[in-house]
Design a protein around this motif. Sequence first.
Motif, PDB file in Angstrom:
ATOM      1  N   LYS A 326       0.954  -1.313   0.186  1.00 41.55           N
ATOM      2  CA  LYS A 326      -0.090  -0.089   0.103  1.00 41.55           C
ATOM      3  C   LYS A 326       0.613   1.304   0.000  1.00 41.55           C
ATOM      4  O   LYS A 326       0.667   1.960  -0.854  1.00 41.55           O
ATOM      5  N   THR A 327       1.126   1.305   1.050  1.00 45.81           N
ATOM      6  CA  THR A 327       2.832   2.551   1.291  1.00 45.81           C
ATOM      7  C   THR A 327       3.685   2.623   0.221  1.00 45.81           C
ATOM      8  O   THR A 327       4.444   2.087  -0.019  1.00 45.81           O
ATOM      9  N   GLY A 328       3.391   3.865  -0.488  1.00 46.25           N
ATOM     10  CA  GLY A 328       3.736   4.260  -1.348  1.00 46.25           C
ATOM     11  C   GLY A 328       4.432   3.999  -2.903  1.00 46.25           C
ATOM     12  O   GLY A 328       4.034   4.281  -3.807  1.00 46.25           O
ATOM     13  N   THR A 329       3.229   2.715  -3.196  1.00 45.12           N
ATOM     14  CA  THR A 329       2.627   1.728  -4.032  1.00 45.12           C
ATOM     15  C   THR A 329       1.438   1.775  -4.721  1.00 45.12           C
ATOM     16  O   THR A 329       1.341   2.794  -5.827  1.00 45.12           O
ATOM     17  N   PRO A 513      -4.701   8.048  -2.079  1.00 41.57           N
ATOM     18  CA  PRO A 513      -4.432   7.069  -3.293  1.00 41.57           C
ATOM     19  C   PRO A 513      -3.564   7.653  -4.548  1.00 41.57           C
ATOM     20  O   PRO A 513      -3.982   8.966  -4.810  1.00 41.57           O
ATOM     21  N   ARG A 514      -2.266   7.090  -5.153  1.00 38.94           N
ATOM     22  CA  ARG A 514      -2.339   7.488  -6.311  1.00 38.94           C
ATOM     23  C   ARG A 514      -3.178   8.059  -7.486  1.00 38.94           C
ATOM     24  O   ARG A 514      -3.808   6.802  -8.016  1.00 38.94           O
ATOM     25  N   MET A 533      -4.489  -5.883  -1.724  1.00 37.17           N
ATOM     26  CA  MET A 533      -3.138  -5.257  -0.984  1.00 37.17           C
ATOM     27  C   MET A 533      -2.930  -5.689   0.219  1.00 37.17           C
ATOM     28  O   MET A 533      -3.413  -6.388   0.723  1.00 37.17           O
ATOM     29  N   ILE A 534      -1.286  -5.957   0.157  1.00 28.44           N
ATOM     30  CA  ILE A 534      -0.636  -6.342   1.304  1.00 28.44           C
ATOM     31  C   ILE A 534      -0.250  -5.645   1.721  1.00 28.44           C
ATOM     32  O   ILE A 534       0.556  -4.423   1.662  1.00 28.44           O
ATOM     33  N   THR A 535      -0.690  -5.016   3.214  1.00 33.46           N
ATOM     34  CA  THR A 535       0.343  -3.785   4.408  1.00 33.46           C
ATOM     35  C   THR A 535       0.234  -4.270   5.707  1.00 33.46           C
ATOM     36  O   THR A 535      -0.373  -5.208   6.049  1.00 33.46           O
ATOM     37  N   GLY A 536       1.692  -3.765   5.925  1.00 35.86           N
ATOM     38  CA  GLY A 536       1.715  -3.572   7.578  1.00 35.86           C
ATOM     39  C   GLY A 536       1.091  -2.558   8.226  1.00 35.86           C
ATOM     40  O   GLY A 536       0.930  -2.843   9.803  1.00 35.86           O
ATOM     41  N   ALA A 546      -8.573   0.456   0.174  1.00 36.50           N
ATOM     42  CA  ALA A 546      -9.289  -0.631  -0.729  1.00 36.50           C
ATOM     43  C   ALA A 546     -10.404  -0.352  -1.710  1.00 36.50           C
ATOM     44  O   ALA A 546     -10.908  -0.307  -2.563  1.00 36.50           O
ATOM     45  N   LYS A 547     -10.978  -0.156  -0.886  1.00 33.63           N
ATOM     46  CA  LYS A 547     -12.511   0.265  -1.395  1.00 33.63           C
ATOM     47  C   LYS A 547     -12.488   0.747  -1.818  1.00 33.63           C
ATOM     48  O   LYS A 547     -13.490   1.179  -3.105  1.00 33.63           O
TER      49      LYS A 547
END
Length: 880
Positions: A326-329, A513-514, A533-536, A546-547
Amino acid sequence: MWYSQSAKDVLQKLKTDVQQGLSPEEVEKRLEKYGLNKWREQKSRSILTMLKDQLNDALIFVLLGAVLITSFMGEYVDAIIIMLVIFINASLGIIQEIKAGKAIEDLHKLASPKALVRRNGKVSEVNTDQLVPGDIVILETGRLIPADLRLIESINLQVEESALTGESVSANKKADEIFKDENIPLGDQQNMVFMSTLVTYGRGVGVVVSTGEDTEVGKIAEEINTDEAKTPLEKRLDELGKVLGKIAVAVCVLIFIIGYFQGRDLAELFLTAVSLAVASIPEGLAAIVAVVLSVGVTKMSKQNAIIKRLPAVETLGSVNIICSDKTGTLTQNKMTVTSYFTLSHNIQEVDQKKNDEHSKLLAKAMFLCSDATLEGDKSSGDPTEIALLSFADDLNLNRIEISEQSKRLDELPFDSDRKMMSVVVENNDQKRIYTKGAIDRLLPKCTHVLIDNQVLEINEQHKSEIEESIHQLSSQALRTLASAYKDISEIPSKDEWEENLVFIGLVGMIDPPREEVKPAIAKAKAAGITTLMITGDHAETAFAIAKDLKIAKNISQTITGQGLDKIDSDKLQHQIKDYRVFARVSPQHKVAIVKALKAEGNIVSMTGDGVNDAPSLSNANIGVAMGITGTDVSKSASDMILTDDNFATIVTAVEQGRNIYSNIKKSVIFLLTSNIGEVVTMLVTILAGMPAPLIATQLLWINLLTDSLPAIALGMDPSSDDVMTHKPRPANESFFAHKQGSRAILGGSLIGFLTIGAYWFGFYEHGYSPFDENIPEDILSYARTMAFMSLIASQLFYSLAFRHYRKSIFQIGIFSNKYLTGAIIIGFLLQVLVLEIPVLQEAFKLQSLDAAGWAMAIGLGLVPLIVNEIIKLYHRSQSR
């Protein structure tokens, strides 16, 4: 566990003094014991190793066998040509690998080339690779952490750890904390800081406890699996090479046996059999694949993607799952205020037009109570405070002018216990305290509220409205931050600063989001590709993003790392398809997710930029790292690097990969069809007892002509506009799926029988039959010329039919592939030269054709293309 020990105990254990640090002699001893502070890097491959890998292919082995056979038979020209093909193929692969390696070197940046260290009682800068356990490191805002440190001192210290934990919000650090629990997650170890993370606020002092491979970053680097599995394309070509090798041997043996029992000349028969065996192997295939992939890679580099291995482009084209950090991508990796609340106007979205006095005061209070800087695209400080400066800009506040008019007299720094920060500001002899902080800590300190420029005593109605606004903003996964003030005549004691405040309002912020991500995800979905989405980050925040991006529809599609721990690997494999968002996950969770997806038969792409992404990048079929924000470890673990950090580039790469595979498939099926035509021509006529319709030199010429220009030109076919409307190919799909095998056999058989018809016409035109005895040599030569020309014409014209499996050549444009048009024209010109130049005519034992012969050869050559167009028209009418 260093976090479970006091700072004093850690210093004693490491035999160091916080005021003096280590002596130069002690540093040298520890360098010898622990080694340099960097993790093990992969050795660059030698050209000899790369060449060995390029030649370690079943198809290449078959070609080398063909070289030996043709050399033994005296066909040195063909042997040289095949060797050139092998050399070109290997060279292209090696050159691309070297170029990719150079690109990686250019992208590779050290995490922190210098560190502030106290040694022998003096503070100086040293190279980070010279750090050893026991070194005393000074931390300042903007500094990268050079090793794993146990904090000794911390003053309002905040560290951005998203590269390691996935958290986009900076973590508060406190040196005096001690944790006795043995299973504290990295993100919660407040008394520790880790290599490759960034100090965003405050300052501190730490002692090095781990360096190099012993750091958290180093451990992850060591987990990376460097064994590279073959891509689907490599497997397909490997299988094809083995099959074609067996066919070649079988054809050679069969024709020789048949000819032997028919009493044919053994020397001529053996040469013909070997030539046909060579012709049945599309030796141009390896070079065509390399050329097509290389062209695709070059095109990708212009679209901000660096491919480290040629076949990775094709693998990306077969991807059906994209796992993205998620973060930065998916997001911009910067906090942004999107909404704010005041009791005067309730919740409002940030809008330059809505800049009433109450809103301006809220923004003013926020940025005056801040230590960040922001000028254009350049910023420093805590991401949250930078977001507050942008918020003021969005409301058209002149920060420079306001800052010059407002003199800061004193401050009460942010404290993780208070969760507030306050400043005393003087403006035209009027003193005011501005406070910002967490709403649950600040609101109890407020005795009044501001409504329509009036200060009123706070009541239950006001509190209810504020709480409702918090609920609404939180439901959108917005992080809230409140602000208050009070006017003073004299600066009170700091115990009284944050009492009897006037509530101004609060802001809601998020890492947005971008802009280009949403359409890219929609395009991928239309192509049958699922984005995960795979995030910490926290589940609520992750799901909200994601929604918004339409990755997930409801919260039931979200699972946390704790939830994953409760599912064993077998169950996860079957349940993995139910989830779209994976939150609060560790690097080990990411690897487990990728493995579960692959176990279900998916081709998985993993995108990311952090150190924590590296193991999953390596385990995925295709690892995609970010070139700008990506860490060194993630780049070395990936198959592709995005130089613009743009998620949309991945979808473009998928599209490019699909087109490349489609073009390679066109070339493969065309070559096999052409070669089947040659085999059918020879087998049928020899079985029937006719003279061989083509001699060895003619077969080799046909093979050279059709295995080069038209096949390469098909591989350069322009991108199809409907390639992203189909589902991804199954991982085990054969080149001959969707009736392509039948198409090759039927098309090749048709070409073969048409060639036999042209061969028969060559006899018939002169009053002979191919079954006659004592046929004059010139008549046999003329009939062979008819077969030779008809076979070439059929193959050249039929190449147009392979440009699209369903669309007519008129729909896609006869001349839209200028390379193929040129290849067909050059092919016919070369054929005319061979037929009309006396020296070549004699060498190939050909004769000039008369008008009837030319008309028959060209007419029969057009038949396969016309038949294919009729079949396409029938299929299109059926689908309508």
